[in-house]
Structures are given as structure tokens and as C-alpha cells.
Design a protein around this motif. Structure first.
Motif, PDB file in Angstrom:
ATOM      1  N   LEU A  19       0.693  -1.135  -0.349  1.00  0.00           N
ATOM      2  CA  LEU A  19       0.139   0.033  -0.484  1.00  0.00           C
ATOM      3  C   LEU A  19       0.373   1.298  -0.618  1.00  0.00           C
ATOM      4  CD1 LEU A  19      -2.915   1.346   0.381  1.00  0.00           C
ATOM      5  CD2 LEU A  19      -2.844   0.825   2.906  1.00  0.00           C
ATOM      6  N   ALA A  20       1.630   1.303   0.941  1.00  0.00           N
ATOM      7  CA  ALA A  20       2.382   2.839   1.137  1.00  0.00           C
ATOM      8  C   ALA A  20       3.551   2.514  -0.783  1.00  0.00           C
ATOM      9  CB  ALA A  20       3.678   2.329   1.598  1.00  0.00           C
ATOM     10  N   ALA A 104      11.209   1.640   0.894  1.00  0.00           N
ATOM     11  CA  ALA A 104      12.389   2.714   0.202  1.00  0.00           C
ATOM     12  C   ALA A 104      13.444   1.662  -0.789  1.00  0.00           C
ATOM     13  CB  ALA A 104      13.701   2.272   1.628  1.00  0.00           C
ATOM     14  N   THR A 105      13.074   0.443  -0.752  1.00  0.00           N
ATOM     15  CA  THR A 105      14.237  -0.249  -1.891  1.00  0.00           C
ATOM     16  C   THR A 105      13.589   0.645  -3.252  1.00  0.00           C
ATOM     17  OG1 THR A 105      14.107  -2.705  -0.779  1.00  0.00           O
ATOM     18  CG2 THR A 105      13.901  -1.738  -3.190  1.00  0.00           C
ATOM     19  N   GLN A 106      12.485   1.570  -3.517  1.00  0.00           N
ATOM     20  CA  GLN A 106      11.135   1.930  -4.446  1.00  0.00           C
ATOM     21  C   GLN A 106      11.455   3.539  -4.433  1.00  0.00           C
ATOM     22  OE1 GLN A 106       8.371   0.083  -6.199  1.00  0.00           O
ATOM     23  NE2 GLN A 106       8.743  -1.516  -5.243  1.00  0.00           N
ATOM     24  N   CYS A 111      15.070   6.450   3.456  1.00  0.00           N
ATOM     25  CA  CYS A 111      17.096   6.231   3.366  1.00  0.00           C
ATOM     26  C   CYS A 111      17.372   8.264   3.800  1.00  0.00           C
ATOM     27  CB  CYS A 111      17.397   5.571   2.834  1.00  0.00           C
ATOM     28  SG  CYS A 111      16.326   3.930   2.700  1.00  0.00           S
ATOM     29  N   GLU A 112      17.501   8.261   2.897  1.00  0.00           N
ATOM     30  CA  GLU A 112      18.635   9.960   2.443  1.00  0.00           C
ATOM     31  C   GLU A 112      17.833  10.763   4.040  1.00  0.00           C
ATOM     32  OE1 GLU A 112      17.988  10.478  -0.887  1.00  0.00           O
ATOM     33  OE2 GLU A 112      19.581   9.391  -2.298  1.00  0.00           O
ATOM     34  N   GLY A 134      18.703  -1.131  -0.039  1.00  0.00           N
ATOM     35  CA  GLY A 134      20.457  -0.895  -1.224  1.00  0.00           C
ATOM     36  C   GLY A 134      20.939  -2.769  -1.186  1.00  0.00           C
ATOM     37  N   GLY A 135      19.959  -2.786  -0.235  1.00  0.00           N
ATOM     38  CA  GLY A 135      21.137  -5.148  -0.606  1.00  0.00           C
ATOM     39  C   GLY A 135      22.136  -4.669   0.178  1.00  0.00           C
ATOM     40  N   GLY A 136      22.232  -4.175   1.386  1.00  0.00           N
ATOM     41  CA  GLY A 136      23.047  -4.409   2.588  1.00  0.00           C
ATOM     42  C   GLY A 136      22.371  -5.319   3.626  1.00  0.00           C
TER      43      GLY A 136
END
Length: 168
Positions: A19-20, A104-106, A111-112, A134-136
Motif C-alpha cells: 500500500l505504501a 525504501a527499495t523503490q 533512507c536519505e 540497497g541490498g545491505g
């Protein structure tokens, strides 16, 4: 301390992430990409509002302030820890879970903005080293806690070829 695996993150996530993401995409389509930046900034300001009292109560010690932030974030579901960096001039804030990871992936603006909020809360420039989005393996933020020792060399560390040994 523990870090959630990928399957653990899926188990901790919920349908609200879908939804977000849909809502943020709609915001981009209708209002424009700047609207997501504004949303992320407001979210960061709200994060500051939630955590500022706990961080202020920790006093002036930078490490104690970072630990207070980690504790407050853990209470909000981030599974956060604070660990000193060898050398004693920084602490790493690690988030083993992020409730907004899928969004946040998209939309890395989330994150910033969070990173900027950490900097304002702690009163120092912080550096995000990695993010779950970011894959961390974890979200990691480096936070300075004191001045680094002066280690500037007085001579070049690499001598030109043929210069021979240094004579003191």
C-alpha cells in the motif's frame, strides 16, 4: 545481537508495504517526484520529534546519545544496535530490520531523509554506509564521536624511485 534473514524480513513485513509503495507511486504520478522528497523530509522530522527527548536525556556524551537513538529505534521495530568502531572515534548505528525497507527499495529518499534526521538529532555529520533497501545485510550509519588523532605525515609516505633510503 541478531540480524533478520531475508525470510525473516518477509515474515516481519506486512501488506502495508504494498500500500505504501502504491501511495508513493500515485504521489509521483499526480504531484511529481518532488512530493516524495517532501514526504520523506516530513517523515524524518517526525522521527526527530519521537526520538529527541530520549537522546537529549542521554546527555552530552556522543556514544550515549547514539545508544539512546538505537534503543528508541528498537522500540519502534528497527532492531537497532550501537557498536564502537575500532580506534574509538566513531560508533556504528546498525539497523537489523527496517519497517519501510520495501518502500525504501523503490524510494531511497526515505533512507536519505532518515540519515539527515540522525545528523540533526546527534548534532554531527553522519555517513550512511549501507542500507537494507540497497541490498545491505543491515542499515549501517557511521557516527563520529570525537576528533581523529592527527596522523598527517610530515613527509610523503612513498619515496620516489631512486631516492635511496631516508636519512634522519
Amino acid at each position: 545481537h541478531y540480524v533478520a534473514t531475508e525470510s525473516g524480513h518477509r515474515a516481519l513485513s506486512n501488506a502495508y508495504s504494498v500500500l505504501a509503495v502504491d501511495a508513493l507511486r500515485y504521489l509521483v504520478d499526480v504531484v511529481g517526484a518532488d512530493a516524495v522528497d517532501g514526504f520523506a523530509d516530513v517523515r524524518g522530522q517526525r522521527l526527530e520529534g519521537r526520538y529527541s527527548e530520549a537522546i537529549d536525556a542521554a546527555g552530552g556524551d556522543p556514544s550515549a546519545r547514539v545508544q539512546a537513538l538505537a534503543d528508541a529505534m528498537t522500540a519502534d521495530g528497527y532492531a537497532a544496535t550501537a557498536r564502537p568502531v575500532p580506534g574509538g572515534h566513531a560508533v556504528q548505528l546498525c539497523q537489523g530490520h527496517c519497517p519501510v525497507q520495501q518502500a525504501a527499495t523503490q524510494f531511497p529518499q526515505l533512507c536519505e531523509a532518515e540519515t539527515r534526521a540522525f545528523s540533526r538529532l546527534l548534532g554531527v555529520y553522519v555517513q550512511r554506509l549501507s542500507t537494507l533497501a540497497g541490498g545491505g545485510h543491515v542499515c549501517t550509519t557511521n557516527i563520529p564521536t570525537g576528533p581523529p588523532a592527527a596522523t598527517a605525515p610530515t613527509e610523503p609516505t612513498v619515496r620516489p624511485m631512486g631516492a635511496g633510503p631516508r636519512k634522519d
